[in-house]
Write a protein that holds these residues in place. Structure first.
Motif, PDB file in Angstrom:
ATOM      1  N   ASP B 154       0.834  -1.212   0.000  1.00  0.00           N
ATOM      2  CA  ASP B 154       0.000   0.000   0.000  1.00  0.00           C
ATOM      3  C   ASP B 154       0.866   1.259   0.000  1.00  0.00           C
ATOM      4  OD1 ASP B 154      -2.825   1.138   0.394  1.00  0.00           O
ATOM      5  OD2 ASP B 154      -1.657   2.167   1.929  1.00  0.00           O
ATOM      6  N   ARG B 155       1.943   1.199   0.767  1.00  0.00           N
ATOM      7  CA  ARG B 155       2.871   2.342   0.829  1.00  0.00           C
ATOM      8  C   ARG B 155       3.493   2.582  -0.552  1.00  0.00           C
ATOM      9  NH1 ARG B 155       5.131   6.429   1.770  1.00  0.00           N
ATOM     10  NH2 ARG B 155       6.858   6.858   3.182  1.00  0.00           N
ATOM     11  N   ILE B 156       3.863   1.475  -1.204  1.00  0.00           N
ATOM     12  CA  ILE B 156       4.485   1.565  -2.530  1.00  0.00           C
ATOM     13  C   ILE B 156       3.498   2.156  -3.539  1.00  0.00           C
ATOM     14  CG2 ILE B 156       5.169   0.088  -4.475  1.00  0.00           C
ATOM     15  CD1 ILE B 156       7.433   0.597  -2.524  1.00  0.00           C
ATOM     16  N   VAL B 157       2.237   1.722  -3.457  1.00  0.00           N
ATOM     17  CA  VAL B 157       1.234   2.254  -4.386  1.00  0.00           C
ATOM     18  C   VAL B 157       1.096   3.759  -4.193  1.00  0.00           C
ATOM     19  CG1 VAL B 157      -1.217   2.233  -5.015  1.00  0.00           C
ATOM     20  CG2 VAL B 157      -0.040   0.089  -4.563  1.00  0.00           C
ATOM     21  N   GLY B 158       1.105   4.200  -2.928  1.00  0.00           N
ATOM     22  CA  GLY B 158       1.043   5.628  -2.639  1.00  0.00           C
ATOM     23  C   GLY B 158       2.207   6.374  -3.281  1.00  0.00           C
ATOM     24  N   LEU B 159       3.412   5.808  -3.162  1.00  0.00           N
ATOM     25  CA  LEU B 159       4.599   6.449  -3.744  1.00  0.00           C
ATOM     26  C   LEU B 159       4.545   6.448  -5.266  1.00  0.00           C
ATOM     27  CD1 LEU B 159       7.370   5.064  -1.378  1.00  0.00           C
ATOM     28  CD2 LEU B 159       6.591   7.417  -1.569  1.00  0.00           C
ATOM     29  N   LEU B 160       4.063   5.348  -5.838  1.00  0.00           N
ATOM     30  CA  LEU B 160       3.959   5.280  -7.303  1.00  0.00           C
ATOM     31  C   LEU B 160       2.971   6.321  -7.807  1.00  0.00           C
ATOM     32  CD1 LEU B 160       3.895   1.396  -7.856  1.00  0.00           C
ATOM     33  CD2 LEU B 160       5.724   2.945  -8.535  1.00  0.00           C
ATOM     34  N   GLU B 161       1.838   6.438  -7.113  1.00  0.00           N
ATOM     35  CA  GLU B 161       0.832   7.431  -7.524  1.00  0.00           C
ATOM     36  C   GLU B 161       1.380   8.842  -7.383  1.00  0.00           C
ATOM     37  OE1 GLU B 161      -2.753   6.629  -5.382  1.00  0.00           O
ATOM     38  OE2 GLU B 161      -3.425   5.133  -6.833  1.00  0.00           O
ATOM     39  N   ALA B 162       2.151   9.065  -6.324  1.00  0.00           N
ATOM     40  CA  ALA B 162       2.751  10.393  -6.133  1.00  0.00           C
ATOM     41  C   ALA B 162       3.733  10.706  -7.262  1.00  0.00           C
ATOM     42  CB  ALA B 162       3.451  10.460  -4.783  1.00  0.00           C
ATOM     43  N   ASN B 163       4.289   9.665  -7.865  1.00  0.00           N
ATOM     44  CA  ASN B 163       5.202   9.851  -8.996  1.00  0.00           C
ATOM     45  C   ASN B 163       4.488   9.787 -10.345  1.00  0.00           C
ATOM     46  OD1 ASN B 163       8.268   9.986  -8.276  1.00  0.00           O
ATOM     47  ND2 ASN B 163       7.330   8.614  -6.784  1.00  0.00           N
ATOM     48  N   GLU B 164       3.162   9.953 -10.299  1.00  0.00           N
ATOM     49  CA  GLU B 164       2.363  10.010 -11.530  1.00  0.00           C
ATOM     50  C   GLU B 164       2.441   8.732 -12.352  1.00  0.00           C
ATOM     51  OE1 GLU B 164       0.673  13.136 -12.711  1.00  0.00           O
ATOM     52  OE2 GLU B 164       0.907  13.513 -10.569  1.00  0.00           O
ATOM     53  N   MET B 165       2.625   7.596 -11.692  1.00  0.00           N
ATOM     54  CA  MET B 165       2.684   6.328 -12.420  1.00  0.00           C
ATOM     55  C   MET B 165       1.263   5.893 -12.769  1.00  0.00           C
ATOM     56  SD  MET B 165       4.809   3.825 -13.364  1.00  0.00           S
ATOM     57  CE  MET B 165       6.225   3.885 -12.297  1.00  0.00           C
ATOM     58  N   SER B 166       1.066   5.531 -14.029  1.00  0.00           N
ATOM     59  CA  SER B 166      -0.257   5.033 -14.404  1.00  0.00           C
ATOM     60  C   SER B 166      -0.139   3.524 -14.617  1.00  0.00           C
ATOM     61  CB  SER B 166      -0.715   5.699 -15.694  1.00  0.00           C
ATOM     62  OG  SER B 166       0.150   5.331 -16.738  1.00  0.00           O
ATOM     63  N   GLY B 167      -1.268   2.854 -14.684  1.00  0.00           N
ATOM     64  CA  GLY B 167      -1.247   1.417 -14.949  1.00  0.00           C
ATOM     65  C   GLY B 167      -0.519   0.619 -13.886  1.00  0.00           C
ATOM     66  N   ILE B 168      -0.935   0.779 -12.624  1.00  0.00           N
ATOM     67  CA  ILE B 168      -0.352  -0.025 -11.544  1.00  0.00           C
ATOM     68  C   ILE B 168      -1.206  -1.278 -11.391  1.00  0.00           C
ATOM     69  CG2 ILE B 168       0.348  -0.048  -9.121  1.00  0.00           C
ATOM     70  CD1 ILE B 168       0.247   3.024  -9.216  1.00  0.00           C
ATOM     71  N   LYS B 169      -0.552  -2.449 -11.475  1.00  0.00           N
ATOM     72  CA  LYS B 169      -1.309  -3.702 -11.383  1.00  0.00           C
ATOM     73  C   LYS B 169      -0.738  -4.577 -10.278  1.00  0.00           C
ATOM     74  CE  LYS B 169      -3.370  -3.890 -15.874  1.00  0.00           C
ATOM     75  NZ  LYS B 169      -2.652  -2.911 -16.710  1.00  0.00           N
ATOM     76  N   LEU B 170      -1.587  -5.497  -9.826  1.00  0.00           N
ATOM     77  CA  LEU B 170      -1.242  -6.309  -8.654  1.00  0.00           C
ATOM     78  C   LEU B 170      -0.999  -7.763  -9.042  1.00  0.00           C
ATOM     79  CD1 LEU B 170      -1.230  -6.524  -5.466  1.00  0.00           C
ATOM     80  CD2 LEU B 170      -3.639  -7.096  -5.668  1.00  0.00           C
ATOM     81  N   ILE B 171       0.080  -8.337  -8.508  1.00  0.00           N
ATOM     82  CA  ILE B 171       0.253  -9.798  -8.566  1.00  0.00           C
ATOM     83  C   ILE B 171       0.304 -10.294  -7.126  1.00  0.00           C
ATOM     84  CG2 ILE B 171       1.878 -11.672  -9.062  1.00  0.00           C
ATOM     85  CD1 ILE B 171       2.499 -10.468 -11.681  1.00  0.00           C
ATOM     86  N   LEU B 172      -0.620 -11.182  -6.792  1.00  0.00           N
ATOM     87  CA  LEU B 172      -0.618 -11.766  -5.458  1.00  0.00           C
ATOM     88  C   LEU B 172       0.110 -13.099  -5.546  1.00  0.00           C
ATOM     89  CD1 LEU B 172      -1.590 -11.301  -2.596  1.00  0.00           C
ATOM     90  CD2 LEU B 172      -3.655 -12.553  -3.151  1.00  0.00           C
ATOM     91  N   ASN B 173       1.217 -13.180  -4.832  1.00  0.00           N
ATOM     92  CA  ASN B 173       2.103 -14.335  -4.936  1.00  0.00           C
ATOM     93  C   ASN B 173       1.959 -15.236  -3.712  1.00  0.00           C
ATOM     94  OD1 ASN B 173       4.094 -15.892  -6.098  1.00  0.00           O
ATOM     95  ND2 ASN B 173       5.786 -14.616  -5.393  1.00  0.00           N
ATOM     96  N   ARG B 174       2.238 -16.494  -3.890  1.00  0.00           N
ATOM     97  CA  ARG B 174       2.257 -17.490  -2.805  1.00  0.00           C
ATOM     98  C   ARG B 174       0.895 -17.654  -2.117  1.00  0.00           C
ATOM     99  NH1 ARG B 174       7.872 -17.483   0.311  1.00  0.00           N
ATOM    100  NH2 ARG B 174       7.088 -19.582   0.594  1.00  0.00           N
ATOM    101  N   VAL B 175      -0.151 -17.740  -2.917  1.00  0.00           N
ATOM    102  CA  VAL B 175      -1.496 -17.957  -2.378  1.00  0.00           C
ATOM    103  C   VAL B 175      -1.668 -19.437  -2.059  1.00  0.00           C
ATOM    104  CG1 VAL B 175      -3.962 -17.751  -2.849  1.00  0.00           C
ATOM    105  CG2 VAL B 175      -2.371 -16.097  -3.826  1.00  0.00           C
ATOM    106  N   LYS B 176      -2.126 -19.721  -0.850  1.00  0.00           N
ATOM    107  CA  LYS B 176      -2.413 -21.112  -0.485  1.00  0.00           C
ATOM    108  C   LYS B 176      -3.928 -21.272  -0.481  1.00  0.00           C
ATOM    109  CE  LYS B 176       1.744 -21.546   2.262  1.00  0.00           C
ATOM    110  NZ  LYS B 176       2.332 -21.763   3.581  1.00  0.00           N
ATOM    111  N   ALA B 177      -4.439 -21.873  -1.562  1.00  0.00           N
ATOM    112  CA  ALA B 177      -5.889 -21.933  -1.753  1.00  0.00           C
ATOM    113  C   ALA B 177      -6.584 -22.647  -0.596  1.00  0.00           C
ATOM    114  CB  ALA B 177      -6.204 -22.628  -3.075  1.00  0.00           C
ATOM    115  N   ASP B 178      -5.979 -23.704  -0.063  1.00  0.00           N
ATOM    116  CA  ASP B 178      -6.686 -24.435   1.000  1.00  0.00           C
ATOM    117  C   ASP B 178      -6.719 -23.640   2.303  1.00  0.00           C
ATOM    118  OD1 ASP B 178      -3.983 -24.876   0.972  1.00  0.00           O
ATOM    119  OD2 ASP B 178      -4.105 -26.818   1.968  1.00  0.00           O
TER     120      ASP B 178
END
Lengths: 139, 272
Positions: B154-178
Protein backbone atom coordinates in the motif's frame (compact mmCIF):
# COMPACT_ATOMS: atom_id res chain seq x y z
CA UNK A 1 5.13 -39.43 -0.13
CA UNK A 2 2.39 -41.29 -1.94
CA UNK A 3 0.78 -42.10 1.38
CA UNK A 4 0.74 -38.42 2.40
CA UNK A 5 -0.86 -37.43 -0.86
CA UNK A 6 -3.63 -39.96 -0.30
CA UNK A 7 -4.13 -38.66 3.22
CA UNK A 8 -4.72 -35.04 2.17
CA UNK A 9 -6.93 -36.30 -0.62
CA UNK A 10 -9.06 -38.23 1.87
CA UNK A 11 -9.24 -35.20 4.15
CA UNK A 12 -10.48 -33.12 1.27
CA UNK A 13 -12.92 -35.84 0.23
CA UNK A 14 -14.56 -35.92 3.66
CA UNK A 15 -14.62 -32.12 3.84
CA UNK A 16 -12.86 -31.51 7.12
CA UNK A 17 -14.69 -28.69 8.92
CA UNK A 18 -12.70 -25.60 9.80
CA UNK A 19 -12.12 -24.96 13.49
CA UNK A 20 -13.63 -21.66 14.61
CA UNK A 21 -10.60 -20.23 16.42
CA UNK A 22 -8.39 -21.14 13.49
CA UNK A 23 -9.85 -18.45 11.27
CA UNK A 24 -7.39 -15.59 11.27
CA UNK A 25 -8.31 -14.21 7.86
CA UNK A 26 -10.88 -11.72 9.20
CA UNK A 27 -8.43 -10.56 11.87
CA UNK A 28 -5.79 -9.92 9.22
CA UNK A 29 -8.25 -7.98 7.07
CA UNK A 30 -9.58 -5.82 9.90
CA UNK A 31 -6.16 -5.07 11.38
CA UNK A 32 -4.79 -4.13 7.96
CA UNK A 33 -7.66 -1.79 7.24
CA UNK A 34 -7.11 0.05 10.52
CA UNK A 35 -3.34 0.21 10.01
CA UNK A 36 -3.71 1.60 6.51
CA UNK A 37 -5.94 4.47 7.63
CA UNK A 38 -3.13 5.56 9.93
CA UNK A 39 -0.44 4.97 7.31
CA UNK A 40 -2.15 6.86 4.54
CA UNK A 41 -3.00 9.87 6.69
CA UNK A 42 0.46 10.10 8.25
CA UNK A 43 2.16 9.71 4.88
CA UNK A 44 0.13 12.52 3.35
CA UNK A 45 0.11 15.39 5.88
CA UNK A 46 -1.52 17.64 3.33
CA UNK A 47 -4.51 15.28 3.28
CA UNK A 48 -5.39 16.08 6.89
CA UNK A 49 -4.72 19.77 6.28
CA UNK A 50 -7.10 19.64 3.35
CA UNK A 51 -9.82 17.92 5.41
CA UNK A 52 -9.39 20.56 8.12
CA UNK A 53 -9.72 23.40 5.63
CA UNK A 54 -12.89 21.95 4.07
CA UNK A 55 -14.38 21.22 7.48
CA UNK A 56 -13.82 24.82 8.60
CA UNK A 57 -15.38 26.09 5.40
CA UNK A 58 -18.55 24.04 5.89
CA UNK A 59 -18.90 24.80 9.61
CA UNK A 60 -18.37 28.50 8.97
CA UNK A 61 -21.59 28.65 7.01
CA UNK A 62 -23.59 27.80 10.12
CA UNK A 63 -21.57 29.09 13.04
CA UNK A 64 -18.68 31.20 14.10
CA UNK A 65 -15.90 28.89 15.23
CA UNK A 66 -12.56 29.40 16.91
CA UNK A 67 -10.14 28.06 14.33
CA UNK A 68 -7.12 28.63 16.58
CA UNK A 69 -8.41 26.31 19.30
CA UNK A 70 -9.82 23.69 16.97
CA UNK A 71 -8.22 20.23 17.16
CA UNK A 72 -8.63 17.36 14.77
CA UNK A 73 -7.25 13.84 15.08
CA UNK A 74 -7.60 10.33 13.78
CA UNK A 75 -8.11 8.10 16.80
CA UNK A 76 -7.33 4.43 16.66
CA UNK A 77 -9.62 2.25 18.66
CA UNK A 78 -9.54 -1.51 18.85
CA UNK A 79 -11.47 -2.31 15.70
CA UNK A 80 -11.80 0.99 13.88
CA UNK A 81 -10.47 4.45 13.31
CA UNK A 82 -12.52 7.55 13.97
CA UNK A 83 -12.01 11.17 13.11
CA UNK A 84 -12.38 13.26 16.24
CA UNK A 85 -12.65 17.04 15.92
CA UNK A 86 -13.13 19.43 18.80
CA UNK A 87 -14.38 22.75 17.49
CA UNK A 88 -15.12 25.60 19.92
CA UNK A 89 -18.26 27.42 18.76
CA UNK A 90 -18.49 31.14 19.47
CA UNK A 91 -22.00 31.68 18.14
CA UNK A 92 -24.54 30.12 15.84
CA UNK A 93 -25.62 32.24 12.91
CA UNK A 94 -29.24 33.45 12.73
CA UNK A 95 -31.47 31.78 10.21
CA UNK A 96 -31.64 34.94 8.11
CA UNK A 97 -27.88 35.21 7.81
CA UNK A 98 -27.41 31.62 6.65
CA UNK A 99 -26.11 31.31 3.11
CA UNK A 100 -28.92 30.59 0.68
CA UNK A 101 -27.63 27.13 -0.30
CA UNK A 102 -28.00 25.97 3.33
CA UNK A 103 -31.76 26.37 3.35
CA UNK A 104 -33.55 23.14 2.64
CA UNK A 105 -35.83 24.27 -0.11
CA UNK A 106 -36.22 22.35 -3.31
CA UNK A 107 -36.47 25.49 -5.41
CA UNK A 108 -33.54 27.14 -3.74
CA UNK A 109 -31.25 24.18 -4.25
CA UNK A 110 -32.15 24.16 -7.93
CA UNK A 111 -31.22 27.77 -8.33
CA UNK A 112 -28.01 27.85 -6.40
CA UNK A 113 -25.07 25.59 -7.09
CA UNK A 114 -22.43 24.89 -4.46
CA UNK A 115 -19.23 26.83 -4.91
CA UNK A 116 -16.55 25.44 -7.22
CA UNK A 117 -14.27 24.98 -4.19
CA UNK A 118 -16.69 22.68 -2.39
CA UNK A 119 -17.33 20.47 -5.36
CA UNK A 120 -13.72 19.80 -6.27
CA UNK A 121 -12.81 16.19 -5.35
CA UNK A 122 -9.72 15.29 -3.39
CA UNK A 123 -6.40 15.13 -5.35
CA UNK A 124 -5.99 11.38 -4.81
CA UNK A 125 -9.52 10.78 -5.98
CA UNK A 126 -8.85 12.99 -8.96
CA UNK A 127 -5.75 11.00 -9.82
CA UNK A 128 -7.72 7.74 -9.61
CA UNK A 129 -10.40 9.22 -11.83
CA UNK A 130 -7.81 10.36 -14.36
CA UNK A 131 -6.22 6.92 -14.26
CA UNK A 132 -9.57 5.25 -14.81
CA UNK A 133 -10.28 7.49 -17.76
CA UNK A 134 -6.88 6.75 -19.25
CA UNK A 135 -7.46 3.05 -18.79
CA UNK A 136 -10.82 3.14 -20.47
CA UNK A 137 -9.20 4.92 -23.38
CA UNK A 138 -6.65 2.16 -23.72
CA UNK A 139 -9.23 -0.63 -23.83
CA UNK B 1 8.45 1.21 -29.24
CA UNK B 2 8.31 -1.21 -26.32
CA UNK B 3 7.14 -0.86 -22.75
CA UNK B 4 9.11 -0.50 -19.53
CA UNK B 5 7.48 -2.27 -16.56
CA UNK B 6 8.91 -2.05 -13.06
CA UNK B 7 8.29 -4.98 -10.71
CA UNK B 8 8.19 -3.72 -7.15
CA UNK B 9 6.84 -4.61 -3.70
CA UNK B 10 8.24 -2.56 -0.83
CA UNK B 11 8.83 -5.58 1.35
CA UNK B 12 11.65 -7.96 0.55
CA UNK B 13 11.23 -11.66 -0.07
CA UNK B 14 7.76 -11.58 -1.62
CA UNK B 15 9.01 -12.82 -4.99
CA UNK B 16 9.93 -9.80 -7.13
CA UNK B 17 12.99 -11.43 -8.65
CA UNK B 18 11.22 -14.74 -9.26
CA UNK B 19 8.35 -12.85 -10.83
CA UNK B 20 10.70 -10.85 -13.08
CA UNK B 21 12.51 -14.00 -14.21
CA UNK B 22 9.27 -15.85 -14.93
CA UNK B 23 7.46 -13.05 -16.73
CA UNK B 24 10.57 -12.31 -18.80
CA UNK B 25 11.02 -15.93 -19.79
CA UNK B 26 7.30 -16.29 -20.47
CA UNK B 27 7.30 -13.23 -22.74
CA UNK B 28 10.37 -14.55 -24.56
CA UNK B 29 8.66 -17.93 -24.94
CA UNK B 30 5.75 -16.10 -26.57
CA UNK B 31 8.17 -14.58 -29.06
CA UNK B 32 8.66 -11.09 -27.60
CA UNK B 33 12.06 -9.45 -27.34
CA UNK B 34 12.79 -8.78 -23.69
CA UNK B 35 15.44 -7.22 -21.45
CA UNK B 36 15.42 -7.94 -17.73
CA UNK B 37 17.15 -5.21 -15.73
CA UNK B 38 18.38 -6.05 -12.25
CA UNK B 39 18.13 -2.70 -10.46
CA UNK B 40 19.08 -4.12 -7.07
CA UNK B 41 22.57 -2.67 -6.85
CA UNK B 42 24.71 -4.32 -4.19
CA UNK B 43 22.42 -7.34 -3.82
CA UNK B 44 22.16 -8.87 -7.24
CA UNK B 45 20.18 -12.08 -7.60
CA UNK B 46 18.35 -12.07 -10.91
CA UNK B 47 21.44 -13.58 -12.59
CA UNK B 48 21.31 -16.54 -10.19
CA UNK B 49 17.58 -17.14 -10.61
CA UNK B 50 18.04 -17.01 -14.41
CA UNK B 51 21.09 -19.31 -14.27
CA UNK B 52 23.33 -16.68 -15.92
CA UNK B 53 25.66 -15.92 -13.01
CA UNK B 54 28.81 -17.14 -14.75
CA UNK B 55 28.51 -14.94 -17.78
CA UNK B 56 28.66 -11.45 -16.29
CA UNK B 57 31.35 -9.12 -17.64
CA UNK B 58 29.90 -5.60 -17.40
CA UNK B 59 27.05 -4.43 -15.20
CA UNK B 60 24.49 -1.64 -14.84
CA UNK B 61 26.90 0.71 -13.05
CA UNK B 62 29.54 0.20 -15.76
CA UNK B 63 26.92 1.19 -18.33
CA UNK B 64 25.84 4.42 -16.62
CA UNK B 65 29.45 5.32 -15.88
CA UNK B 66 30.24 4.92 -19.56
CA UNK B 67 32.72 2.06 -19.13
CA UNK B 68 31.26 0.22 -22.11
CA UNK B 69 30.52 1.48 -25.61
CA UNK B 70 26.78 0.81 -25.40
CA UNK B 71 24.40 -0.84 -22.94
CA UNK B 72 24.30 -3.77 -25.35
CA UNK B 73 27.83 -4.70 -24.37
CA UNK B 74 26.65 -5.42 -20.82
CA UNK B 75 23.63 -7.50 -21.88
CA UNK B 76 23.82 -11.23 -21.25
CA UNK B 77 21.96 -13.43 -23.68
CA UNK B 78 19.75 -16.06 -22.07
CA UNK B 79 20.67 -19.74 -22.43
CA UNK B 80 17.25 -20.77 -23.69
CA UNK B 81 15.97 -17.86 -25.78
CA UNK B 82 17.73 -15.73 -28.38
CA UNK B 83 15.28 -12.88 -27.77
CA UNK B 84 15.82 -12.66 -23.99
CA UNK B 85 18.60 -10.62 -22.37
CA UNK B 86 19.60 -9.61 -18.88
CA UNK B 87 21.32 -6.48 -17.59
CA UNK B 88 23.05 -7.52 -14.36
CA UNK B 89 23.41 -5.13 -11.42
CA UNK B 90 26.72 -4.34 -9.73
CA UNK B 91 27.61 -6.34 -6.66
CA UNK B 92 30.37 -4.12 -5.28
CA UNK B 93 28.78 -0.67 -5.59
CA UNK B 94 26.02 0.89 -3.52
CA UNK B 95 22.59 2.12 -4.50
CA UNK B 96 23.66 5.73 -4.99
CA UNK B 97 25.97 4.76 -7.88
CA UNK B 98 23.09 5.34 -10.31
CA UNK B 99 20.87 8.42 -10.62
CA UNK B 100 17.18 8.37 -11.62
CA UNK B 101 17.89 10.49 -14.74
CA UNK B 102 20.49 7.95 -15.89
CA UNK B 103 18.00 5.10 -15.44
CA UNK B 104 15.36 7.06 -17.31
CA UNK B 105 17.69 7.58 -20.28
CA UNK B 106 18.79 3.94 -20.26
CA UNK B 107 15.21 2.61 -20.17
CA UNK B 108 14.26 4.99 -22.98
CA UNK B 109 17.11 3.69 -25.12
CA UNK B 110 16.24 0.05 -24.36
CA UNK B 111 12.55 0.28 -25.17
CA UNK B 112 13.34 1.69 -28.59
CA UNK B 113 14.69 -1.71 -29.65
CA UNK B 114 12.86 -4.19 -27.41
CA UNK B 115 9.21 -5.14 -26.84
CA UNK B 116 9.46 -5.37 -23.06
CA UNK B 117 11.92 -4.04 -20.50
CA UNK B 118 11.24 -5.51 -17.05
CA UNK B 119 12.97 -3.76 -14.16
CA UNK B 120 13.49 -5.81 -10.99
CA UNK B 121 13.19 -3.24 -8.21
CA UNK B 122 15.06 -3.59 -4.90
CA UNK B 123 13.12 -3.80 -1.62
CA UNK B 124 12.66 -0.56 0.29
CA UNK B 125 11.63 2.95 -0.69
CA UNK B 126 15.01 4.68 -0.92
CA UNK B 127 17.30 5.51 -3.82
CA UNK B 128 17.14 2.04 -5.36
CA UNK B 129 13.36 2.26 -5.61
CA UNK B 130 13.50 5.76 -7.09
CA UNK B 131 16.01 4.57 -9.69
CA UNK B 132 13.97 1.52 -10.60
CA UNK B 133 10.73 3.43 -11.20
CA UNK B 134 12.36 6.40 -12.95
CA UNK B 135 12.10 5.05 -16.48
CA UNK B 136 9.02 2.87 -16.06
CA UNK B 137 5.80 3.27 -18.03
CA UNK B 138 3.87 0.82 -15.87
CA UNK B 139 4.28 -0.92 -12.53
CA UNK B 140 3.51 -4.37 -11.21
CA UNK B 141 3.20 -4.53 -7.44
CA UNK B 142 3.94 -7.99 -6.07
CA UNK B 143 2.67 -8.92 -2.64
CA UNK B 144 1.87 -11.94 -0.50
CA UNK B 145 -1.38 -12.54 1.41
CA UNK B 146 0.31 -11.48 4.67
CA UNK B 147 -0.35 -8.33 6.66
CA UNK B 148 3.21 -6.98 6.49
CA UNK B 149 3.53 -7.49 2.74
CA UNK B 150 0.11 -5.93 2.01
CA UNK B 151 0.85 -2.92 4.18
CA UNK B 152 4.17 -2.29 2.41
CA UNK B 153 2.47 -2.74 -0.95
CA UNK B 154 0.00 0.00 0.00
CA UNK B 155 2.87 2.34 0.83
CA UNK B 156 4.48 1.57 -2.53
CA UNK B 157 1.23 2.25 -4.39
CA UNK B 158 1.04 5.63 -2.64
CA UNK B 159 4.60 6.45 -3.74
CA UNK B 160 3.96 5.28 -7.30
CA UNK B 161 0.83 7.43 -7.52
CA UNK B 162 2.75 10.39 -6.13
CA UNK B 163 5.20 9.85 -9.00
CA UNK B 164 2.36 10.01 -11.53
CA UNK B 165 2.68 6.33 -12.42
CA UNK B 166 -0.26 5.03 -14.40
CA UNK B 167 -1.25 1.42 -14.95
CA UNK B 168 -0.35 -0.03 -11.54
CA UNK B 169 -1.31 -3.70 -11.38
CA UNK B 170 -1.24 -6.31 -8.65
CA UNK B 171 0.25 -9.80 -8.57
CA UNK B 172 -0.62 -11.77 -5.46
CA UNK B 173 2.10 -14.34 -4.94
CA UNK B 174 2.26 -17.49 -2.80
CA UNK B 175 -1.50 -17.96 -2.38
CA UNK B 176 -2.41 -21.11 -0.48
CA UNK B 177 -5.89 -21.93 -1.75
CA UNK B 178 -6.69 -24.43 1.00
CA UNK B 179 -5.72 -21.97 3.74
CA UNK B 180 -7.96 -19.34 2.13
CA UNK B 181 -10.76 -21.92 2.00
CA UNK B 182 -10.31 -22.59 5.72
CA UNK B 183 -10.41 -18.85 6.48
CA UNK B 184 -6.79 -18.78 7.61
CA UNK B 185 -5.38 -16.54 4.92
CA UNK B 186 -6.31 -13.26 3.24
CA UNK B 187 -8.12 -14.05 0.01
CA UNK B 188 -7.38 -12.49 -3.35
CA UNK B 189 -10.55 -10.41 -2.99
CA UNK B 190 -9.49 -9.20 0.47
CA UNK B 191 -6.13 -7.97 -0.79
CA UNK B 192 -7.58 -6.46 -3.92
CA UNK B 193 -10.22 -4.64 -1.90
CA UNK B 194 -7.71 -3.30 0.60
CA UNK B 195 -5.25 -2.10 -2.03
CA UNK B 196 -7.86 -1.09 -4.63
CA UNK B 197 -5.75 -2.21 -7.59
CA UNK B 198 -6.40 -4.10 -10.82
CA UNK B 199 -5.44 -7.75 -10.40
CA UNK B 200 -2.97 -8.99 -13.00
CA UNK B 201 -2.34 -12.42 -11.54
CA UNK B 202 -2.37 -14.72 -8.57
CA UNK B 203 0.38 -17.23 -8.19
CA UNK B 204 -0.23 -20.29 -6.04
CA UNK B 205 2.36 -21.45 -3.54
CA UNK B 206 4.40 -24.08 -5.34
CA UNK B 207 7.44 -26.04 -4.24
CA UNK B 208 8.54 -26.28 -7.83
CA UNK B 209 9.48 -22.59 -7.70
CA UNK B 210 12.30 -23.58 -5.31
CA UNK B 211 13.34 -26.44 -7.60
CA UNK B 212 13.33 -24.01 -10.49
CA UNK B 213 15.51 -21.41 -8.79
CA UNK B 214 17.84 -24.14 -7.50
CA UNK B 215 18.53 -25.03 -11.10
CA UNK B 216 18.36 -21.49 -12.50
CA UNK B 217 15.47 -22.38 -14.79
CA UNK B 218 12.32 -20.26 -14.40
CA UNK B 219 9.19 -22.24 -13.44
CA UNK B 220 7.21 -20.68 -16.29
CA UNK B 221 8.99 -23.18 -18.55
CA UNK B 222 8.06 -26.11 -16.27
CA UNK B 223 4.86 -27.67 -17.57
CA UNK B 224 4.16 -29.42 -14.28
CA UNK B 225 4.38 -26.29 -12.17
CA UNK B 226 1.12 -24.67 -11.04
CA UNK B 227 2.95 -21.41 -10.41
CA UNK B 228 4.40 -21.71 -13.90
CA UNK B 229 0.90 -22.06 -15.35
CA UNK B 230 -0.22 -18.99 -13.42
CA UNK B 231 2.75 -17.03 -14.80
CA UNK B 232 1.82 -18.12 -18.32
CA UNK B 233 -1.65 -16.64 -17.70
CA UNK B 234 -0.08 -13.35 -16.59
CA UNK B 235 2.09 -13.30 -19.72
CA UNK B 236 -1.01 -13.69 -21.90
CA UNK B 237 -2.58 -10.70 -20.08
CA UNK B 238 0.58 -8.61 -20.52
CA UNK B 239 0.63 -9.26 -24.26
CA UNK B 240 -3.09 -8.85 -24.78
CA UNK B 241 -4.83 -6.88 -22.00
CA UNK B 242 -8.23 -8.07 -23.24
CA UNK B 243 -7.43 -11.64 -22.10
CA UNK B 244 -9.86 -12.70 -19.35
CA UNK B 245 -8.58 -12.02 -15.85
CA UNK B 246 -6.66 -14.44 -13.70
CA UNK B 247 -8.04 -17.58 -12.16
CA UNK B 248 -6.36 -19.53 -9.43
CA UNK B 249 -4.56 -22.62 -10.67
CA UNK B 250 -5.74 -25.03 -8.01
CA UNK B 251 -3.90 -27.96 -6.59
CA UNK B 252 -5.29 -30.71 -8.78
CA UNK B 253 -5.29 -33.31 -5.96
CA UNK B 254 -4.67 -37.02 -6.53
CA UNK B 255 -7.39 -37.57 -9.14
CA UNK B 256 -6.36 -34.43 -10.99
CA UNK B 257 -2.76 -35.60 -11.05
CA UNK B 258 -3.84 -38.95 -12.45
CA UNK B 259 -6.00 -37.25 -15.04
CA UNK B 260 -3.17 -34.94 -16.01
CA UNK B 261 -0.84 -37.93 -16.27
CA UNK B 262 -3.08 -39.55 -18.88
CA UNK B 263 -3.79 -36.36 -20.84
CA UNK B 264 -0.35 -34.80 -20.66
CA UNK B 265 0.15 -34.94 -24.39
CA UNK B 266 -2.99 -32.89 -25.02
CA UNK B 267 -2.77 -30.36 -22.25
CA UNK B 268 0.81 -29.27 -22.54
CA UNK B 269 0.38 -26.38 -24.96
CA UNK B 270 2.02 -23.29 -23.54
CA UNK B 271 1.42 -19.61 -24.13
CA UNK B 272 1.47 -18.69 -27.78
Amino acid sequence: MDFLMKFTFLQRLFGRQPVEQDQSRAAARDRLQVALVGDRSSVAPRLMESVRRDLIEVLNRYMEIDVQLMTMDLKKEDQAVSLAAVVPVRRIRRQASLPTECLESEEMSLETTPSEEARRPHPRKLKRERKRRRRSLEV
Amino acid sequence: MGKVIVITSGKGGVGKTTCTANLGSGLALAGKSVILVDADIGLRNLDLVMGLENRIVFDLVDVVEGKCRSYRQALIKDKRFDNLFMMPSAQSKDKDAVKPEQMRDLCQEMKESFDFVLVDCPAGIEMGFKNAIAGADEAIVVTNPEVSAVRDADRIVGLLEANEMSGIKLILNRVKADMVRRGQMLSVQDVQEILNLDLLGMIPEDERIIHASNRGEPAVLDRNSRAGEAYRQVVRCLIDPSTPGPSLVEDPGLMGKLRRFFTVGLGSQVAQ
